[in-house]
Motif scaffolding. Structure first.
Motif, PDB file in Angstrom:
ATOM      1  N   ARG A 111     -26.874 -53.439 -19.041  1.00 21.73           N
ATOM      2  CA  ARG A 111     -27.392 -53.934 -17.773  1.00 21.73           C
ATOM      3  C   ARG A 111     -26.514 -55.090 -17.321  1.00 21.73           C
ATOM      4  O   ARG A 111     -26.205 -55.992 -18.111  1.00 21.73           O
ATOM      5  CB  ARG A 111     -28.843 -54.395 -17.911  1.00 21.73           C
TER       6      ARG A 111
ATOM      7  N   ALA B 119     -26.228 -52.465  -5.815  1.00 24.08           N
ATOM      8  CA  ALA B 119     -26.959 -51.233  -5.501  1.00 24.08           C
ATOM      9  C   ALA B 119     -26.336 -50.557  -4.287  1.00 24.08           C
ATOM     10  O   ALA B 119     -25.824 -51.237  -3.393  1.00 24.08           O
ATOM     11  CB  ALA B 119     -28.427 -51.542  -5.215  1.00 24.08           C
TER      12      ALA B 119
ATOM     13  N   ASP C 296     -35.699 -46.900  -0.413  1.00 26.30           N
ATOM     14  CA  ASP C 296     -36.825 -47.426  -1.192  1.00 26.30           C
ATOM     15  C   ASP C 296     -36.614 -48.923  -1.410  1.00 26.30           C
ATOM     16  O   ASP C 296     -36.239 -49.373  -2.495  1.00 26.30           O
ATOM     17  CB  ASP C 296     -36.904 -46.697  -2.537  1.00 26.30           C
TER      18      ASP C 296
ATOM     19  N   GLU D  64     -29.468 -46.128  -1.043  1.00 24.36           N
ATOM     20  CA  GLU D  64     -30.569 -46.067  -2.004  1.00 24.36           C
ATOM     21  C   GLU D  64     -31.611 -47.135  -1.713  1.00 24.36           C
ATOM     22  O   GLU D  64     -32.819 -46.873  -1.741  1.00 24.36           O
ATOM     23  CB  GLU D  64     -30.016 -46.246  -3.413  1.00 24.36           C
TER      24      GLU D  64
ATOM     25  N   ARG E 230     -38.027 -51.080  -4.535  1.00 24.87           N
ATOM     26  CA  ARG E 230     -37.716 -50.733  -5.919  1.00 24.87           C
ATOM     27  C   ARG E 230     -36.270 -51.086  -6.248  1.00 24.87           C
ATOM     28  O   ARG E 230     -35.372 -50.864  -5.446  1.00 24.87           O
ATOM     29  CB  ARG E 230     -37.944 -49.238  -6.156  1.00 24.87           C
ATOM     30  N   VAL E 231     -36.079 -51.622  -7.449  1.00 22.24           N
ATOM     31  CA  VAL E 231     -34.733 -51.922  -7.937  1.00 22.24           C
ATOM     32  C   VAL E 231     -34.336 -50.847  -8.938  1.00 22.24           C
ATOM     33  O   VAL E 231     -34.936 -50.724 -10.005  1.00 22.24           O
ATOM     34  CB  VAL E 231     -34.669 -53.309  -8.605  1.00 22.24           C
ATOM     35  N   HIS E 232     -33.354 -50.043  -8.579  1.00 19.66           N
ATOM     36  CA  HIS E 232     -32.794 -49.053  -9.498  1.00 19.66           C
ATOM     37  C   HIS E 232     -31.614 -49.730 -10.207  1.00 19.66           C
ATOM     38  O   HIS E 232     -30.550 -49.903  -9.621  1.00 19.66           O
ATOM     39  CB  HIS E 232     -32.310 -47.815  -8.734  1.00 19.66           C
ATOM     40  N   TRP E 233     -31.820 -50.074 -11.455  1.00 21.81           N
ATOM     41  CA  TRP E 233     -30.806 -50.860 -12.165  1.00 21.81           C
ATOM     42  C   TRP E 233     -30.004 -49.945 -13.075  1.00 21.81           C
ATOM     43  O   TRP E 233     -30.459 -49.537 -14.135  1.00 21.81           O
ATOM     44  CB  TRP E 233     -31.476 -51.961 -12.963  1.00 21.81           C
ATOM     45  N   ARG E 234     -28.821 -49.627 -12.639  1.00 22.65           N
ATOM     46  CA  ARG E 234     -27.982 -48.709 -13.392  1.00 22.65           C
ATOM     47  C   ARG E 234     -27.217 -49.419 -14.511  1.00 22.65           C
ATOM     48  O   ARG E 234     -26.944 -50.610 -14.424  1.00 22.65           O
ATOM     49  CB  ARG E 234     -26.967 -48.024 -12.461  1.00 22.65           C
TER      50      ARG E 234
ATOM     51  N   HIS F 158     -29.438 -56.867  -4.909  1.00 21.94           N
ATOM     52  CA  HIS F 158     -30.781 -57.398  -5.115  1.00 21.94           C
ATOM     53  C   HIS F 158     -30.649 -58.788  -5.729  1.00 21.94           C
ATOM     54  O   HIS F 158     -29.851 -59.000  -6.642  1.00 21.94           O
ATOM     55  CB  HIS F 158     -31.585 -56.527  -6.079  1.00 21.94           C
TER      56      HIS F 158
END
Length: 383
Positions: free
Chosen positions: A68, A45, A53, A49, A56-60, A86
């Motif tokens: 994923r 990550a 936050d 970013e 929260r995990v923003h998983w691109r 993460h």
């Protein structure tokens, strides 16, 4: 299925990658899933970013839309100031939002000799949860090493001085790189336990540890009195003589009454040392000469946490770790002496003679580090 090619002379960095290697050779998805269910996994990550936050995990998707990607610990890329990770589990991944209309496989260690593509349909994810319950290993109280990490030399020696907490936390003892346990975990640890939220605060705490100023001075004061008395009378003094002499020295130095009363910790040290002998932290006639090992051992880990939290560069962290190792070597005569000093410093600070988790962690760490054949203390000479 696995997309790993010929492995050639590649050496798996940890036991996890070794087992994935074996599963890849057999193209055994079930075996690979069991391995992944029992270990930590990491999601890349952008630091900015996560800072914006942290919860929260923003998983691109990567390397292709819809894919994923996760990485095992031994396959993490080199430290970078703008990219963090993460720490998640296969169970957490199973509960993430997946597109069941067109499920894409979970990509593990993309582009590496142990790349795996795990099918991610709903029934596959149910298996992930089941295997997590069956195969998840305790994350703490384990000796872990990176085969490509430092194993000899000043940096390895310094890292080995941080072995107690590395074993307690179940992280590789010989790593000073991308992370310790996880970016947000390190931020929380430094913030909650140390009051550190930025680089200058981290540096201040690290400097205090390296100077032996974090722990209270009374234990080493009374231990020094005992060593001087031992030299004078050619034998270990009784507890009463030791206590009375220490109290007299404290008064001569102008110590306030509350500090003189603190000389009563002589009795606590005597009781702890007796327990140390019973539990193997000291030999039958052994004693602790200094407790500064507790500051030095924590300095190694604070350096590692600061690196993981991006409060310093790898060079700064490595300098601090090497320095902590040199200070430890100058203060003690062996790994066993260092360990006993660390243990006493820790319990005098927190255990209150309860012989609870603060004490038991010491015993476990000492035994692992002094008895395990893979321990750095077995392979890195003190002198």
């Amino acid at each position: 299925m696995s997309t790993g090619g010929a492995f050639g002379g590649w050496v798996p960095p940890t036991e996890v990658e070794h087992r994935l290697y074996e599963a890849a050779v057999r193209n055994d998805i079930d075996a690979a899933t069991r391995v992944l269910a029992g270990t930590d996994l990491f999601i890349l990550a952008p630091k900015a970013e996560v800072d914006a936050d942290p919860e929260r995990v923003h998983w691109r998707s990567y390397p292709e839309p819809g894919h994923r990607t996760v990485i095992t610990r031994g396959m993490l890329p080199p430290w970078h100031p703008d990219w963090v990770f993460h720490c998640v589990s296969l169970r957490w991944i199973a509960t993430f939002h997946w597109n069941d209309a067109a499920p894409r496989p979970l990509v593990v260690n993309p582009g590496s000799p142990v790349q795996f593509l795990l099918p991610s349909a709903a029934h596959d994810r149910a298996t992930w949860i089941q295997y997590h319950a069956l195969h998840r290993r305790p994350s703490k109280h384990r000796l872990v090493a990176l085969r490509h990490g430092p194993l000899r030399g000043p940096l390895a020696f310094g890292l080995a001085c941080g072995g107690h907490l590395a074993v307690s936390n179940g992280v590789p003892w010989n790593e000073a790189g991308t992370l310790y346990m996880g970016y947000t975990v390190e931020l929380d640890t430094l913030g909650d336990a140390w009051g550190v939220t930025e680089p200058s605060g981290w540096r201040g705490e690290l400097d205090a540890l390296l100077a032996g100023r974090n722990s209270p001075p009374e234990p080493d004061f009374v231990l020094d009195v005992r060593e001087r008395l031992t030299a004078e009378i050619h034998g270990v003094p009784s507890a009463d003589l030791w206590r009375d002499t220490a109290a007299g020295h404290a008064q001569d130095l102008g110590a306030p009454p509350e500090s003189v009363r603190g000389i009563e910790l002589v009795r606590r040290i005597v009781r702890y040392e007796a327990r140390f002998r019973a539990d193997g932290l000291l030999p039958p006639e052994g004693r602790v000469r200094r407790t500064v090992a507790y500051d030095y051992g924590r300095a190694v880990n604070v350096a590692r946490w600061g690196l993981s939290a991006r409060f310093c560069t790898p060079h700064e962290a490595e300098q601090a770790i090497v320095h902590a190792g040199a200070l430890s070597r100058a203060a003690y005569g062996s790994w066993e002496d260092f360990s006993a000093g660390y243990a006493l410093g820790r319990v005098l600070r927190f255990d209150e003679e309860e012989y609870g988790s603060w004490y038991e962690d010491n015993v476990t760490g000492h035994r692992v580090l002094t008895e395990h054949e893979g321990s750095p203390w077995k392979h890195i000479p003190w002198r």
